[in-house]
Design a protein around this motif. Structure first.
Motif, PDB file in Angstrom:
ATOM      1  N   VAL A 208     -38.020   9.129   0.546  1.00 56.05           N
ATOM      2  CA  VAL A 208     -37.970   8.165   1.656  1.00 56.05           C
ATOM      3  C   VAL A 208     -38.684   8.685   2.900  1.00 56.05           C
TER       4      VAL A 208
ATOM      5  N   SER B 218     -36.277   1.435   2.873  1.00 51.79           N
ATOM      6  CA  SER B 218     -37.051   0.913   1.748  1.00 51.79           C
ATOM      7  C   SER B 218     -37.203   1.989   0.693  1.00 51.79           C
ATOM      8  N   HIS B 219     -37.122   1.577  -0.564  1.00 52.14           N
ATOM      9  CA  HIS B 219     -37.490   2.457  -1.668  1.00 52.14           C
ATOM     10  C   HIS B 219     -38.794   1.960  -2.276  1.00 52.14           C
TER      11      HIS B 219
ATOM     12  N   GLU C  81     -39.815  -1.373  -1.496  1.00 52.41           N
ATOM     13  CA  GLU C  81     -39.837  -2.826  -1.347  1.00 52.41           C
ATOM     14  C   GLU C  81     -40.594  -3.229  -0.085  1.00 52.41           C
TER      15      GLU C  81
END
Lengths: 303, 788
Positions: B450, B461-462, B464
């Protein structure tokens, strides 16, 4: 300003009873800023750093009893399995130096809507153990926050520990700031799946006068998951359920416009974080994987 | 003067046998001390018996002061004195270009945070509490906050009865200075244009955010004068503003540079200097003043926020025909360096491009917003954000690659600026763009960590919503003081032999603010005198002025002065040598001798003299001034004139990942290419480019002082004024070109500012590429990317 240094918990309670306006201080990451800027000039500071038990934690069957002064660094290093949501939240607090001193007890004492621990506590389910010379009581964390920077403590009470439910399923925490580290929350969101009770709980930070749960969103989701047989079926949550859940989380916000962000953005961001963290945790639950649903190798918990 | 005035380039062989000369990467002598927290800054100063000063500041942006009652404050135990406007002993105003700023508010405050009274007490806390007990009765006045309120009929005139040199041609008394530039025929060019792009832009108020707050110590002297130990950018201009305020002759106001924790323009204006000296002279005790972070945001000028309207016209084949632009800078309550910022913004407003037809107007307002003045990039930053956005927009209209379009219009050596000035040294604009474009791209996104994603550790967010974008920009910055300013520096160099070792002492008033003069000046003296041991004397006003550490000028100017003085010292060595030993060896008759390792050497390499014998116990001690070639003011109507000394160029390629749903940005890489003429200390050059690049990134995505709600500063803290952390700072690969400018010492080109210009528009161009949004304002906020 008088600096009171009780050597034991009993002495601390006695001091607080004698000086109800005394400001407790442990890591000092919040109180000292206020004092340095002369925004606050209490007659008495009540130093809790000599009370060793406040820096300890006990892991029981159902809960972790977290001493009020346990620094965020310890939570990240030692409690990530039991309290994964809180551990991720702890990692977003300030800088390493701040995380070495700051604690959940301090977050609760300050009761700022921007405190990073609050959403994770709300989602996991927690009770705040407070005490005075009159005795001790446990306050459900939902009832602890009573207003902007106000909490349910009586004048003579101190926070001793936080009893947090151990994770029975995946948990996540997500926070928006306009910088990629060391940033105060514009808004934050936490989610915890509780497969044991087949419920999902949430926590929202910095998007209302106090940290709040998105109860309507939880109710909707719990009903939808039950009706659709999702807990048993191992199915992916449908986009329409996720979307509705996200909308209801946004609707639970009562944000303001300020220099950190607009009210409209806060609502929007909470909806996005709600949808994403629901996806992460649910997919982790389906996979039967770790309790963060963090498929990211070394992700939020490293560094 | 003229080209002949410039010193001829040094023979490359002088200094060749010495180590640590120019061109070698040289670590800073204060580097480890700063990294380990041991360096003594001006805030660490201490004196026996010293008092602490504190400033009371206005809570209002515009108000009449009806009364001030200091009685209660003065009566507090530990308080030694309280001073207001009524207590000032001599001149009551100061200023860099226009003396319009009151030392303490004179019956009226014009901005939120203006100094109203000062206190000296035996403890800083006592001073602070005493200041809080001063009773000031204010009557609020109507606010001037932008161009419309500044120039509306009946607008309050902030500085009535102006007599400054810009007043006559300013179209309104609330306009500090206005500079038009006209060349060619814009109307005719517009008629020929195939493509016209007209857009508005806005730049928020950036702060220099140096880490060492304003601080210093004033010590009253037995001769009735004062010694001030101070973190500043220009000792002599401080002294020249202080002496009249203190009612002292200049030689009784002695300044010594203390440890400076960054500057970036924010230390060009006075902050606590006059206050500390006034309190010291009044109490007869040393007085220290240190601002905290909150006060620091009110204690110095900021970068001018700007509104810019641009129109570009081009032919179908990608040639720029004309540029019309209007730049409105908000100078805030006092002039500071607004006139010079206007000159820069106007003259550099179209960027490093060749355009025959221009119609340019730049002006700075007086308003009740915080005073704005110097910050790294100085008027060129605001313009660069707008003209580079325009270049992308025109390229898009034409269906051309944005780099190709820029290269087709890029200026080269010999090009003519909008001011009519011919660019008479290398201008490798197209080449810099080529270099950043040719670099390999960083690896694609989709990281599992991350920390490498937008939002970083906040875990938003990963992957997305993340879209990558690439953007380019290039900029042009002037080096040195412009528009006819008599810009000079002074160096004193003493050469002697101590214990058998030749030692050079270099004494200048150069303010080391982190730019690296402390390495470069040593390197120059080693080069020119061929000695290993060079000692830098502390900077003070006991030697002539070095000019300001700003405008990317110190290596050029004080470096030039040291070179120039060392040459004179060297010639004096040879003269004495010839006088005493000339008959001993025919080599003494050579025109070109060298100094190396304490020996006099012929061009052929033969040692013919020894410094120890030539000097004996004597020292050669010479102080000389050095000037760059003269410039001219811009014509007040046409803007024509040979206004700038030198230009510097930097290009950037930004690669960003944008979380398009949350509006969060992660800059992945920010590659730079810059021409520096000659890298005297290559390590330091790269550091300057990376630092400037990062400051530009800050303006692009986070840094802004928010002024609203009655012209009040809303975020005077590092909690809410955000500057990039290491997780916001990408990899910054740097390519350095060295194309000599024959007018400059060693051919060097000032480095510090140019990278701050193009970094911002490159990042924003990359965000536009990722999002498809127009984004006419910096800093870009998540709200702008999510339409919330």
């Amino acid at each position: 300003m008088e600096f009171l240094r009780p050597a034991s918990w009993e002495e601390a309670l006695a001091a607080k009873a004698e000086h109800p306006a005394a400001v407790p201080i442990a890591g000092g990451t919040d109180v000292m800023v206020e004092i340095n800027f002369d925004r606050r000039r209490p007659d008495h500071l009540l130093d809790l750093t000599r009370i060793a038990e406040l820096y300890e934690w006990q892991t029981g069957d159902q809960t972790v009893r977290l001493g009020a002064s346990v620094p965020y660094t310890r939570i990240i290093e030692r409690l990530a399995a039991e309290l994964p949501g809180l551990a991720i939240a702890a990692h977003t607090v300030g800088s390493p130096q701040i995380r070495n001193r700051g604690s959940v007890g301090g977050n609760l004492g300050a009761a700022s809507p921007a405190g990073d621990a609050h959403p994770a506590l709300l989602a996991a389910g927690a009770e705040v153990e407070v005490a005075s010379v009159r005795g001790s009581r446990r306050i459900p964390v939902e009832e602890f926050y009573t207003g902007v920077k106000r909490n349910a403590l009586a004048d003579d009470e101190l926070i001793r520990a936080i009893h947090i439910r151990k994770a029975a399923g995946p948990q996540q925490f997500s926070k928006v700031g306009t910088r990629n580290a060391m940033v105060i929350a514009v808004c934050a969101f936490a989610i915890a799946l509780h497969p044991d009770t087949r419920t999902v709980r949430t926590g929202i930070g910095s998007a209302a006068p106090t940290p709040v749960r998105a109860r309507a969103a939880e109710d909707f989701l719990n009903a939808a998951l039950a009706e659709g047989g999702f807990w048993d079926g191992g199915r992916t949550i449908t986009p329409s359920i996720a979307r509705r859940f996200a909308e209801l989380c946004a609707a639970a916000c009562d944000p303001i416009d300020d220099v950190r962000g607009s009210a409209a953005y806060r609502r929007h961001a909470v909806s996005i974080m709600a949808r994403r963290t629901l996806g992460w945790t649910w997919e982790a639950f389906r996979a039967g994987g770790d309790t963060t649903g963090d498929t990211t190798e070394g992700g939020a918990r490293c560094a | 003067m003229g080209p002949g005035r410039t010193p001829t380039p040094t023979k490359p062989r002088q200094g060749a046998a010495t180590r640590g000369t120019i061109g070698e990467s040289t670590p800073r002598p204060d580097g480890i001390l700063k990294a380990t927290g041991e360096f003594a800054y001006s805030s660490d100063l201490w004196h026996e018996d010293m008092l602490w000063g504190c400033t009371l500041r206005s809570p209002y942006a515009h108000a009449e002061i009806r009364s001030i009652d200091v009685g209660e404050a003065l009566a507090m135990p530990g308080v030694h004195t309280v001073m207001t406007y009524a207590d000032l002993p001599a001149e009551t105003h100061y200023g860099l270009e226009v003396r319009d700023q009151p030392v303490l508010a004179a019956g009226r405050v014009r901005y939120h945070g203006e100094a109203v009274a000062i206190v000296a007490a035996d403890h800083p806390e006592t001073a602070r509490r005493a200041a809080a007990r001063i009773k000031v009765e204010y009557a609020e006045l109507p606010l001037v906050t932008d161009e419309a309120t500044a120039t509306a009929p009946g607008a309050p005139v902030l500085h009535p009865g102006r007599t400054d040199r810009h007043a006559a041609h300013a179209p309104h008394p609330n306009i500090v200075h206005r500079q038009p530039i006209k060349r060619g025929d814009v109307a005719a060019a517009r008629a020929r244009a195939d493509v016209v792009v007209r857009r508005d832009y806005e730049v928020g108020m950036q702060d220099q955010a140096f880490l060492g707050p304003e601080s210093g110590l004033a010590v009253p002297a037995e001769d009735g004068g004062v010694d001030l130990y101070i973190a500043t950018q220009w000792l002599h201009v401080d002294r020249d503003q202080l002496a009249p305020v203190l009612g002292l002759p200049a030689d009784k106001v002695r300044l010594t540079l203390s440890g400076v924790g960054g500057a970036f323009g924010a230390r060009e204006d006075l902050s606590m200097q006059a206050h500390a000296c006034l309190l010291a002279l009044r109490t007869g005790r040393p007085v220290k003043i240190v601002y905290n972070r909150y006060e620091s945001f009110f204690g110095h000028v900021h970068r001018h926020p700007a509104k810019l309207a641009y129109e570009h016209g081009a032919t179908r084949d990608g040639r720029l025909l004309y540029v019309q632009c209007r730049i409105v800078l908000d100078g805030g309550a006092y002039a500071s360096s607004s006139p010079a910022v206007v000159g820069n913004a106007a003259s550099l407003s179209i960027g490093p491009y060749t355009v025959d037809n221009v119609d340019i107007e730049a002006l700075a307002l007086y308003s009740n917003n915080p005073p704005c003045g110097a910050m790294r990039g100085f008027g060129a930053v605001q313009a660069c954000f707008a003209y580079e956005a325009q270049m992308d927009a025109v390229a898009a209209e034409l269906g051309l690659d944005p780099v190709e379009f820029r290269q087709r219009n890029a200026m080269e050596q010999g090009a003519v600026m909008p001011t009519g000035q011919r660019v008479d040294s290398p201008a490798p604009v197209a080449e810099l763009l080529r270099r950043v474009k040719a670099r390999p791209m960083p690896r694609p996104g989709g990281s599992a960590d991350v920390r490498e994603l937008p939002g970083g550790l906040s875990n938003t967010s990963h992957g997305e919503g993340v879209v990558r974008g690439v953007g380019y920009a290039v900029g042009i910055k002037n080096v040195g003081f412009s528009e006819g300013f008599d810009d000079y520096s002074t160096a004193r160099v003493r050469l002697e032999v101590l214990g058998g070792e030749p030692v050079a002492l270099v004494h200048t008033a150069m303010a080391e603010v982190g730019q690296g003069g402390v390495t470069v000046h040593t390197q120059i003296a080693r080069t020119e005198l061929g000695v290993a041991q060079v000692v830098l004397h502390p900077a003070d006003t006991q030697v002539g002025s070095a000019g300001s550490t700003s405008a990317s000028r110190q290596t050029y100017m004080t470096g030039g002065a040291i070179k120039h003085t060392c040459e004179a010292v060297r010639e004096e060595v040879f003269r004495r040598g010839r006088e005493r030993f000339g008959a001993d060896h025919p080599g003494w008759a050579d025109a070109e001798l060298l100094l190396a390792g304490g020996k006099v050497v012929t061009e052929a390499g033969e040692v013919i003299g020894d410094l120890a014998e030539i000097l004996g116990g004597d020292a050669i001690d010479i102080e000389k001034e050095f000037r760059h070639r003269p410039t001219q003011p811009f014509h007040p109507e046409t803007g024509q004139g040979f206004g700038h000394v030198q230009y510097s160029f930097c290009a950037h390629r930004a690669v960003v990942d944008v979380d398009t749903e949350l509006g969060l940005v992660k800059v992945v890489e920010l590659a730079a290419a810059q021409d520096v003429g000659k890298a005297l200390n290559p390590l330091s050059v790269v550091g300057q480019i990376q630092g400037g690049t990062t400051q530009g990134l800050g303006l692009a995505v986070m840094e802004e002082i928010v002024v609203s709600d009655g012209a009040r500063v809303r975020n005077p803290s590092f909690t809410d004024y955000l500057i990039p952390t290491i997780l916001d700072t990408p990899s910054i690969p740097v390519e350095v070109l060295e194309l000599a400018d024959d007018h400059a010492p060693y051919g060097l080109r000032g480095v510090g500012e140019a990278p701050t210009l193009s970094s911002t528009p490159a990042v924003v161009a990359a965000i536009r590429a990722a999002t498809g949004l127009r984004l006419g304002r910096v800093p870009v906020r998540p709200e702008h990317l999510t339409d919330t």
